[in-house]
Design a protein around this motif. Structure first.
Motif, PDB file in Angstrom:
ATOM      1  N   ILE A 119       0.874  -1.181   0.000  1.00  0.00           N
ATOM      2  CA  ILE A 119       0.000   0.000   0.000  1.00  0.00           C
ATOM      3  C   ILE A 119       0.907   1.226   0.000  1.00  0.00           C
ATOM      4  N   PRO A 120       0.637   2.229  -0.816  1.00  0.00           N
ATOM      5  CA  PRO A 120       1.475   3.434  -0.800  1.00  0.00           C
ATOM      6  C   PRO A 120       1.624   3.992   0.615  1.00  0.00           C
ATOM      7  N   ASP A 121       2.821   4.492   0.914  1.00  0.00           N
ATOM      8  CA  ASP A 121       3.194   4.934   2.249  1.00  0.00           C
ATOM      9  C   ASP A 121       2.932   6.429   2.400  1.00  0.00           C
ATOM     10  N   GLY A 122       1.944   6.750   3.219  1.00  0.00           N
ATOM     11  CA  GLY A 122       1.595   8.154   3.424  1.00  0.00           C
ATOM     12  C   GLY A 122       2.413   8.852   4.481  1.00  0.00           C
ATOM     13  N   THR A 123       3.404   8.159   5.063  1.00  0.00           N
ATOM     14  CA  THR A 123       4.207   8.754   6.144  1.00  0.00           C
ATOM     15  C   THR A 123       5.564   9.243   5.659  1.00  0.00           C
ATOM     16  N   LEU A 124       5.866   9.073   4.388  1.00  0.00           N
ATOM     17  CA  LEU A 124       7.192   9.429   3.873  1.00  0.00           C
ATOM     18  C   LEU A 124       7.436  10.933   3.905  1.00  0.00           C
ATOM     19  N   ALA A 125       8.698  11.301   4.020  1.00  0.00           N
ATOM     20  CA  ALA A 125       9.078  12.692   3.805  1.00  0.00           C
ATOM     21  C   ALA A 125       8.920  13.005   2.323  1.00  0.00           C
ATOM     22  N   VAL A 126       8.630  14.248   2.015  1.00  0.00           N
ATOM     23  CA  VAL A 126       8.354  14.627   0.624  1.00  0.00           C
ATOM     24  C   VAL A 126       9.492  14.210  -0.299  1.00  0.00           C
ATOM     25  N   GLU A 127      10.732  14.400   0.161  1.00  0.00           N
ATOM     26  CA  GLU A 127      11.873  14.090  -0.702  1.00  0.00           C
ATOM     27  C   GLU A 127      12.038  12.584  -0.937  1.00  0.00           C
ATOM     28  N   GLU A 128      11.322  11.746  -0.166  1.00  0.00           N
ATOM     29  CA  GLU A 128      11.428  10.298  -0.336  1.00  0.00           C
ATOM     30  C   GLU A 128      10.355   9.718  -1.251  1.00  0.00           C
ATOM     31  N   VAL A 129       9.360  10.533  -1.584  1.00  0.00           N
ATOM     32  CA  VAL A 129       8.191  10.008  -2.304  1.00  0.00           C
ATOM     33  C   VAL A 129       8.544   9.531  -3.706  1.00  0.00           C
ATOM     34  N   ALA A 130       9.317  10.307  -4.439  1.00  0.00           N
ATOM     35  CA  ALA A 130       9.633   9.955  -5.831  1.00  0.00           C
ATOM     36  C   ALA A 130      10.322   8.595  -5.908  1.00  0.00           C
ATOM     37  N   ALA A 131      11.300   8.365  -5.023  1.00  0.00           N
ATOM     38  CA  ALA A 131      12.010   7.081  -5.026  1.00  0.00           C
ATOM     39  C   ALA A 131      11.070   5.938  -4.649  1.00  0.00           C
ATOM     40  N   PHE A 132      10.189   6.202  -3.678  1.00  0.00           N
ATOM     41  CA  PHE A 132       9.211   5.170  -3.287  1.00  0.00           C
ATOM     42  C   PHE A 132       8.339   4.790  -4.480  1.00  0.00           C
ATOM     43  N   CYS A 133       7.880   5.782  -5.225  1.00  0.00           N
ATOM     44  CA  CYS A 133       6.984   5.522  -6.357  1.00  0.00           C
ATOM     45  C   CYS A 133       7.688   4.684  -7.430  1.00  0.00           C
ATOM     46  N   LEU A 134       8.955   4.997  -7.701  1.00  0.00           N
ATOM     47  CA  LEU A 134       9.703   4.194  -8.675  1.00  0.00           C
ATOM     48  C   LEU A 134       9.856   2.755  -8.190  1.00  0.00           C
ATOM     49  N   ASN A 135      10.090   2.594  -6.905  1.00  0.00           N
ATOM     50  CA  ASN A 135      10.241   1.261  -6.338  1.00  0.00           C
ATOM     51  C   ASN A 135       8.927   0.495  -6.353  1.00  0.00           C
ATOM     52  N   TYR A 136       7.795   1.214  -6.181  1.00  0.00           N
ATOM     53  CA  TYR A 136       6.458   0.591  -6.223  1.00  0.00           C
ATOM     54  C   TYR A 136       6.230  -0.023  -7.600  1.00  0.00           C
ATOM     55  N   GLU A 137       6.583   0.729  -8.631  1.00  0.00           N
ATOM     56  CA  GLU A 137       6.462   0.222 -10.004  1.00  0.00           C
ATOM     57  C   GLU A 137       7.375  -0.992 -10.210  1.00  0.00           C
TER      58      GLU A 137
END
Length: 639
Positions: A119-137
């Motif tokens: 499930i997408p992580d809503g607790t991440l710091a803003v600067e961590e979101v882009a990397a999380f999204c790439l990893n989700y894919e």
């Protein structure tokens, strides 16, 4: 031949659509497809990779999957899930988080390996979101891609949180939520101001890679956007239209969600019809509106050029059809909503006898009576009928917190002014103030605060009903138990709700019952309250003779009116009656200016009501009927 006929009926539809009688049947179908996929993958010793959605739409599917697990042994040991989206920022254990939703509705009840839940992580710091999204894919690709993606659809046409303007090749990313999306979520968050402005969502391109896509939608609330998604041009303004480009997509709808598709809404445009009186009335009114002509000016050429040649041939000449429909519309208009005494009632919507009727106006919330049918309410009282009003719920969730403190301060000062000891009240007041200062969005109020909010709504309702002319002994407060949770999420209806309603009906033995007929929201208070009334009447009908002489009339609220062809009783209001209705609405001061739950309409309730009533009168006038200041409309329900 049957297949050709179906293709003809669905020629406006640009993707596969399957329609079921209700959301239960549709949910069972989707759940069975998911179960079949899981079992097939188990037999092949493979993982079943599911893309899952949240919200009210898939709840029935998840409920059936849980039942299959418990009663039929369906195992989820080989299932990997990827959720579409999550609000940002969002703590996973928050009441509104999709983590909470998924565990409450599915994951906590099945044998899925928690390591396979994503499930997408809503607790991440803003600067961590882009990397999380790439990893989700990347994770989705590592599991071989999605076998099946389940979707709902928002009223903006969003899928996931891909709002208007999203690119068809978009991937998982952080997005800004549309204003309408946030408005629709406001009840869950205790107000729109508490709804996050952003979310992490799978992209349209991510969704498209799924080997199979099922989009589900229930209720009339979704019908307009479903029509755009299925029949409209592909556009970034309606992201769901991109699904038309896929060969592996299926829309699964209930009849209400499908109701505005051409084959259901205007079937004469796609096939020969069996012309019932109701369908004929609908078609002629549609034609008049389409051409902006009064009914009596429609011609044979108009019929032939707009898909109605069959009707003209079978039941023409068309002028006779026009006269017949014109008369049917005119006969819905009455200034006597309780029936006109000593009159021929064969062409009137209500019976002439008994001349003095007993009527109950059921109001789901404490202001629905005057907002929805205030003019008719007052007219019934003025014409000498014994009118009762029954407020089914306290409405205590729809009062601002600062109003509670204001009323408590008044009570303390009043007690002091008459020499009573206000110390106890002051103590309660301080507790309330302390609680409200620390209150979290959508947190349940204390019992004392809920009581005060209920008292505020009750006194306003009494004032409005008295203004309409009712004595106090004909004003009833039911406080149905299903509502009293202190939350927007209500309890399930029980026999107690129905029994309380039966007791009131037995006490009054009405000839007329007026009830809210707003059924667009399948989880809304209005439809719940209506179903309680219906159950009560159906039970009483088995033992009480008076029920056979009781007519049930439906009214609509401040938002939407019945379609003109549906209306069976239209009560015209004079300018003076419109003003009296407005004054009755004004008695509900806590709902004036800015109510707690305004929906996506910025107008005040009294403005919405007047605009709606004037619009109804205008529609009648454009069809060639007399011009009235305003009209309230009703449909009779045969139970």
């Amino acid at each position: 031949m049957a297949r050709l006929n179906l293709l003809e009926e669905t020629r406006y539809e640009k993707l596969l659509v399957n329609v079921y009688p209700g959301q239960k049947e549709a949910s069972l179908y989707v759940a069975q497809k998911i179960a079949t996929l899981i079992k097939a993958k188990q037999q092949a010793s493979e993982k079943a990779v599911l893309g899952l959605a949240t919200g009210a739409t898939p709840v029935g599917v998840y409920r059936e999957l849980v039942r299959m697990h418990r009663e039929e042994g369906l195992s989820f040991y080989n299932v990997v899930t990827f959720n579409l989206d999550e609000y940002y920022p969002m703590q996973p254990h928050a009441e509104q988080s999709y983590v909470t939703f998924m565990y409450e509705n599915l994951f906590s009840h099945i044998d899925i390996d928690k390591a396979n839940i994503h499930i997408p992580d809503g607790t991440l710091a803003v600067e961590e979101v882009a990397a999380f999204c790439l990893n989700y894919e990347k994770k989705i690709e590592e599991f071989g891609g999605l076998d099946l993606q389940v979707l709902g659809i928002g009223r903006t046409g969003h899928i996931g949180f891909n709002e208007p303007g999203s690119a068809p090749n978009s991937g998982t990313r952080l997005v800004t939520l549309d204003n309408l999306t946030r408005s629709d979520a406001s009840r869950d968050f205790g107000g729109k101001e508490n709804v996050p402005t952003k979310a992490i969502t799978m992209g349209i391109g991510t969704i498209f890679k799924a080997r199979e896509i099922i989009l589900m939608a229930w209720s009339r609330k979704k019908a307009p956007i479903i029509k755009k998604a299925v029949e409209g041009e592909i556009s970034g303004e309606v992201p769901a239209t991109y699904l038309q480009l896929s060969d592996h997509v299926e829309f699964v709808l209930d009849e209400d969600a499908a109701s505005e598709l051409t084959r259901f809404d205007t079937p004469w445009l796609v096939k020969d019809c069996v012309w019932s009186e109701q369908l004929k009335k609908k078609a002629v009114i549609w034609l008049a509106n389409e051409l902006n002509k009064p009914v009596l000016k429609l011609t044979e050429e108009d019929y032939n050029n707009h898909g109605m040649a069959q009707l003209a041939v079978e039941q023409g000449p068309v002028y006779n059809i026009n006269i017949d429909i014109f008369n049917k519309i005119q006969h819905t208009i009455t200034g006597w909503p309780g029936g006109k005494p000593n009159a021929d009632d064969s062409q009137r919507p209500e019976r002439a006898e008994p001349a003095r009727k007993r009527s109950i106006v059921f109001s789901p919330h404490p202001d629905d009576d005057v907002i929805s049918m205030g003019g008719t309410f007052i007219r019934l009282v003025d014409q000498g009928h014994e009118v009762h009003v029954a407020y089914q719920t306290s409405g205590n969730t729809a009062v601002w917190d600062d109003d509670v403190l204001r009323y408590m301060e008044f009570a303390i000062d009043f007690n002091k002014s008459i020499g009573d000891d206000a110390a106890h009240l002051t103590g309660i007041y301080e507790q309330m103030r302390s609680f409200l200062e620390q209150k979290q969005p959508n947190q349940v109020d204390t019992r004392e605060i809920r009581d005060v909010k209920g008292f505020i709504r009750k006194t306003e309702a009494i004032s409005g009903a008295r203004y309409a002319g009712l004595p106090d002994n004909q004003i009833h407060f039911m406080a149905l138990p299903f509502y009293e949770t202190g939350k927007t999420q209500k309890n399930a209806v029980t026999d107690k709700d129905v029994e309380l309603t039966m007791e009131l009906l037995q006490q009054v033995k009405p000839h007329q019952v007026f009830a809210a007929g707003d059924f667009a929201d399948p989880h809304g208070t209005h439809i719940v309250c209506f179903n309680i009334i219906l159950q009560a009447l159906q039970r009483l009908k088995q033992t009480e003779d008076w029920v056979n002489d009781c007519w049930l009339w439906l009214y609509r609220g401040a938002w939407h009116e019945f379609e003109t062809h549906e209306i069976e009783m239209a009560v015209p209001l004079s300018p003076q009656e419109v003003s009296r209705k407005r004054n009755a609405i004004f008695k509900h001061q806590s709902q004036k200016d800015r109510p707690v739950f305004p929906g996506d309409d910025a107008r005040e309730f009294w403005v919405r009501a007047e605009d709606r009533n004037r619009d109804t009168a205008d529609k009648y006038n454009k069809l060639g009927l007399a011009e009235y200041e305003a009209m309230e409309a009703f449909v009779r329900y045969h139970f």
